[in-house]
Design a protein around this motif. Structure first.
Motif, PDB file in Angstrom:
ATOM      1  N   SER A 133      48.941  21.969  33.114  1.00 50.38           N
ATOM      2  CA  SER A 133      47.752  21.414  32.460  1.00 50.38           C
ATOM      3  C   SER A 133      48.034  20.116  31.719  1.00 50.38           C
ATOM      4  N   SER A 147      53.126  20.241  26.906  1.00 46.95           N
ATOM      5  CA  SER A 147      53.071  21.232  25.823  1.00 46.95           C
ATOM      6  C   SER A 147      54.135  20.873  24.792  1.00 46.95           C
ATOM      7  N   ASP A 205      43.088  30.473  22.930  1.00 44.17           N
ATOM      8  CA  ASP A 205      42.327  29.644  23.871  1.00 44.17           C
ATOM      9  C   ASP A 205      40.853  30.020  23.903  1.00 44.17           C
ATOM     10  N   ARG A 244      39.164  22.189  23.441  1.00 41.47           N
ATOM     11  CA  ARG A 244      40.176  21.948  24.469  1.00 41.47           C
ATOM     12  C   ARG A 244      41.482  21.505  23.819  1.00 41.47           C
ATOM     13  N   ARG A 245      42.571  22.069  24.311  1.00 38.42           N
ATOM     14  CA  ARG A 245      43.914  21.749  23.828  1.00 38.42           C
ATOM     15  C   ARG A 245      43.993  21.780  22.304  1.00 38.42           C
ATOM     16  N   SER A 270      49.147  21.070  25.608  1.00 35.29           N
ATOM     17  CA  SER A 270      48.685  22.129  26.515  1.00 35.29           C
ATOM     18  C   SER A 270      49.350  23.474  26.249  1.00 35.29           C
ATOM     19  N   ASP A 315      47.140  26.391  26.860  1.00 30.87           N
ATOM     20  CA  ASP A 315      46.717  26.515  28.259  1.00 30.87           C
ATOM     21  C   ASP A 315      47.827  27.078  29.147  1.00 30.87           C
ATOM     22  N   ASP A 316      49.067  26.690  28.863  1.00 34.54           N
ATOM     23  CA  ASP A 316      50.171  26.986  29.788  1.00 34.54           C
ATOM     24  C   ASP A 316      51.174  28.000  29.258  1.00 34.54           C
TER      25      ASP A 316
END
Length: 290
Positions: free
Chosen positions: A80, A83, A189, A195-196, A245, A248-249
Motif C-alpha cells: 500500500s 510503513s 483501520d 486513510r493512513r 501504510s 494497511d499492511d
C-alpha cells in the motif's frame, strides 16, 4: 484293623489310580510340499518408494526483527505504500513518568468494555477510557464522546504532538493490569480514523512487548507462517509512532505474558473523523472504498 489293612490305607491303595497318559506327540515338522494354514510367511511384500517434489517451494520462516534503539524506521515499502515507525525511548524523564503513571492509574475512569464477535459478547482483557469530541466504535461496541480532557492529558497530547510533528484530537487509554491482560492481532483501520492514520502510543509502567506482523498477500490465503515480524519492547516513558501504510499492511498486538508483570498504561493518541455516510459505525476503511 489288621496291620496289612492299615499299611494299605496309608499307602493309598484305596485311592483311585490315575489313568495312564498316552505318549507325547512331537511337534509336526513343516513340510516342503505346502505350508500349514497357521504359519506366517517370512517373506515381506516388496515396497517401492518414489520421491515426489513438494507442490510448493520450500521457504524459511524469517527471523523476528527486534527494534530497541531510538530512530525512525521504514519497515516495509508495499503493497500500500511505505510503513514507518518512530521509536523514542525516554520521552518522559523517569521521575516525571513515575508521577504521571500514579496519577493516571488512580484518577482516570477505567472500565472494562464489552465487545462483540460473530454475535457473541466478550469482555476486553484490559481496562479502557476514551477522550474525544466524537464517539469511537470498534469491535461492534461504541465508546461515547468525552470532550472533558484532564489538564494532565492535555499536556501529554501537546508533548507528543511536538515530538512527532502530528496533531491529535482523540485519545484511547488502555490499562494492562498484569501480564494476563492483552490485546489481540488487529489494525487500527476503522473508516473513522481516515486513510493512513497516524497513531502515537505513549507507554507508562511495566515494560511490555509490542509485536507487529505483515499482512500476507491474497495468494497466501491468510497464512501468516512466512510473514515478516517485528518486536518492540516498550518501556516506561517510551513513545512509539506508527504512520504511513502501517495500518494497511501490518497488524499489531500486546500478547499475554506468563510471568510477573506489573500494571502498564498505554495512551494511544489519534485523530478521528465523522463516520462515512451510509456505513455502520466501526466499519473498516477497506469496505467503504469498494
Amino acid at each position: 484293623m489288621s496291620d496289612k489293612r492299615q499299611r494299605a490305607r496309608v499307602q493309598g491303595s484305596w485311592a483311585r489310580q490315575p489313568e495312564p497318559r498316552g505318549p507325547v506327540r512331537p511337534h509336526p515338522e513343516p513340510t516342503t510340499a505346502g505350508t500349514a494354514s497357521w504359519e506366517i510367511s517370512s517373506q515381506k511384500p516388496t515396497r517401492t518408494f518414489e520421491f515426489q517434489p513438494p507442490s510448493k517451494p520450500t521457504r524459511d520462516v524469517p527471523p523476528v526483527r527486534v527494534i530497541e534503539k531510538e530512530g525512525e524506521y521504514e519497515i516495509s515499502h508495499g503493497p500500500s505504500g511505505v510503513s514507518r515507525l518512530l521509536l523514542v525511548p525516554g520521552l518522559l524523564p523517569p521521575e516525571e513518568a513515575d508521577w504521571i503513571f500514579s496519577k493516571l492509574l488512580a484518577e482516570l475512569p477505567w472500565s472494562q468494555k464489552t465487545n462483540y464477535r460473530q454475535g457473541e459478547a466478550y469482555e476486553e482483557p484490559r481496562l479502557t477510557c476514551w477522550y474525544g469530541e466524537l464517539p469511537y466504535t470498534y469491535s461492534r461496541s461504541t465508546m461515547a464522546a468525552n470532550a472533558q480532557w484532564p489538564a494532565l492529558l492535555q499536556r501529554l497530547r501537546e508533548a507528543v504532538a511536538k515530538r512527532s510533528g502530528c496533531s491529535f484530537n482523540s485519545l484511547l487509554c488502555n490499562l494492562y493490569r498484569d501480564g494476563r491482560d492483552s490485546i489481540g492481532w488487529h489494525s487500527d483501520d476503522e473508516a473513522s480514523l481516515g486513510r493512513r492514520p497516524t497513531i502515537a502510543s505513549l507507554s507508562l509502567g511495566d515494560t511490555r512487548v509490542f509485536s507487529l506482523r505483515k499482512i500476507p498477500p491474497p495468494e497466501e490465503e491468510a497464512d501468516y507462517t512466512y510473514v515478516e515480524r517485528i518486536q518492540v519492547p516498550l518501556s516506561h516513558g517510551t513513545l512509539l509512532l506508527m504512520s504511513g501504510s502501517t495500518q494497511d499492511d501490518w497488524q499489531h498486538r500486546v500478547a499475554k505474558e506468563y510471568h510477573d508483570r506489573g500494571p502498564r498504561i498505554n495512551l494511544t493518541f489519534r485523530s478521528i473523523h465523522p463516520e462515512p455516510e451510509g456505513h455502520r459505525a466501526g466499519t473498516k476503511l477497506r469496505f467503504t472504498l469498494q
